[in-house]
Design an enzyme around this catalytic site. Structure first.
Site, short mmCIF file in Angstrom:
data_model
loop_
_atom_site.label_atom_id
_atom_site.label_comp_id
_atom_site.label_asym_id
_atom_site.label_seq_id
_atom_site.Cartn_x
_atom_site.Cartn_y
_atom_site.Cartn_z
N TYR A 248 0.82 -1.22 0.00
CA TYR A 248 0.00 0.00 0.00
C TYR A 248 0.85 1.27 0.00
O TYR A 248 0.48 2.28 -0.59
CB TYR A 248 -0.94 0.00 1.20
N GLU B 245 1.85 -29.78 15.99
CA GLU B 245 1.07 -29.26 14.85
C GLU B 245 -0.18 -28.50 15.25
O GLU B 245 -0.43 -27.40 14.76
CB GLU B 245 0.69 -30.41 13.90
N ASP C 95 -0.16 -34.76 13.10
CA ASP C 95 -1.15 -35.78 12.74
C ASP C 95 -0.48 -36.84 11.87
O ASP C 95 0.51 -36.56 11.18
CB ASP C 95 -2.30 -35.16 11.94
#
Length: 380
Positions: A111, A210, A262
């Site tokens: 920006y 995780e 996982d």
């Protein structure tokens, strides 16, 4: 038991480069282009080629690297002129940040530099993806990471345990991450030594987790204190700030890193990014990768060993495809990993960390992790 190694080490030069060092390199890059113009030469900007054709796995260093192929972007070329202009204004702004000890998010620099070029209908940038792309080119060109250019992405990740940090950019504020409540410390995007000093670490190893839920479970069960470890929760794929902190703890304190995700292709890939780096950030593995990181679980072997058959999830076609991709990666070629991935593909199942709650809420903290880590039961 993971070996305790917490004596502070001296970092390599590229790890400790400060604002002045990087500012000098950016200035030299820009000054060279000015010299080209003064000598009536077509000004060019050179950076490294990105993409799979220039990415390789370094067997010796055990992490992914970007090769030496280069691309030259000339100003006097209709196809390259706009990007050349974008590169120059981003480089100039980063140089300004470094000189004045300022930082900006990658959204803010977009920006700050976005405007319509005077006398035309052309914008400097039509979208943030354009400025992001130029930032990566600049990183590669001056051989550093964006955090050392005064830039930062959105932070993500949490730190908990007996570790004392000093925030050099905030009145030398000193704090211990075990004294900040159950959430610990929110890891910043910029975690460079001149900004965040790691003063002291009282731990035998670092456990990277995780999911936010499992990070919270381990804190509630007092796992870090009882097992003398530091916790970092990544809430999915580890952000750059978290990866940088993991790398620094390993390098500065020889702190062993254990990763707990996982039991599926996406969790295993989270581990591999921490260990070996990623293709997208291949040029920055020396700042981010931890080649000696160990994987503790979850695994498909755990399913049978702990009697978790009734709490597995079915793998979708996309999961199976991803698992097959992992099998072909050089850093997943070991016998242990080939066995685990083949099991996932054959059985088409996955197992989440939270599935261990089927045994009991404290099973993961009292049985699963302590026994596997104590007995060095890792996938290698």
């Amino acid at each position: 038991m993971v070996e305790k190694k917490v004596k502070k080490q001296k970092l390599e030069d590229h790890e400790v480069e400060g604002n002045k060092d990087i500012a000098k390199r950016v200035y030299e890059k820009l000054d060279n282009i000015v010299t080209q113009i003064k000598n009536n030469h077509n000004p060019t900007f050179t950076t490294k080629v990105r993409g799979l054709s220039n990415v390789y796995y370094d067997e010796k260093k055990q992490f992914i690297q970007l090769g030496d192929k280069q691309v030259t972007r000339p100003f006097l070329n209709l196809g390259a002129a706009r990007k050349f202009m974008q590169t120059m204004i981003v480089a100039d702004k980063c140089h300004e940040y470094l000189l004045h000890d300022k930082t900006a998010s990658i959204r803010e620099i977009y920006y700050e530099l976005k405007h319509t070029v005077k006398g035309t209908k052309e914008n400097t940038f039509d979208g943030q993806e354009e400025s992001n792309d130029v930032i990566v080119d600049l990183e590669h060109s001056v051989n550093t990471i964006r955090e050392k250019l005064g830039l930062q992405a959105d932070p993500k990740g949490s730190l908990y345990g007996d570790i004392t940090l000093i925030d050099r950019k905030h009145e030398n504020d000193e704090f211990n991450a075990s004294k900040l409540g159950r959430g610990g410390w929110s890891i910043m995007s910029r975690i460079e030594p001149e900004e965040i000093e790691i003063k002291d670490v009282n731990a035998d190893y670092l456990l990277v987790v995780e999911t936010a839920a499992m990070y919270g479970r381990l804190i509630e069960e007092k796992f870090p204190k009882q097992n003398k470890c530091i916790l970092i929760g990544t809430s999915g794929q580890a952000a750059r700030g978290s990866r940088r902190l993991i790398h620094r703890l390993n390098k500065e304190f020889n702190l062993p890193v254990v990763v707990f995700t996982d039991g599926d292709p996406y969790g295993w890939y989270i581990y591999s990014v921490i260990k070996s780096g990623s293709m997208a950030l291949a040029a920055h593995s020396k700042f981010l990768a931890v080649p000696d990181a160990k994987f503790v679980g979850m695994t498909l072997t755990d399913v049978e060993h702990y009697g978790l058959e009734n709490v597995t999830e079915k793998m979708k076609d996309g999961d199976v495809k991803r698992a097959k991709e992992l099998m072909n990666y050089d850093w997943f070629k070991s016998a242990g990993w080939q066995k685990e991935i083949k099991l996932a593909i054959e059985k088409k199942i996955r197992i989440e960390q939270q599935a261990l709650a089927n045994k009991s809420l404290d099973f993961v903290a009292k049985e699963y992790l302590p026994k596997k880590i104590e007995n060095n039961i890792f996938v290698e």
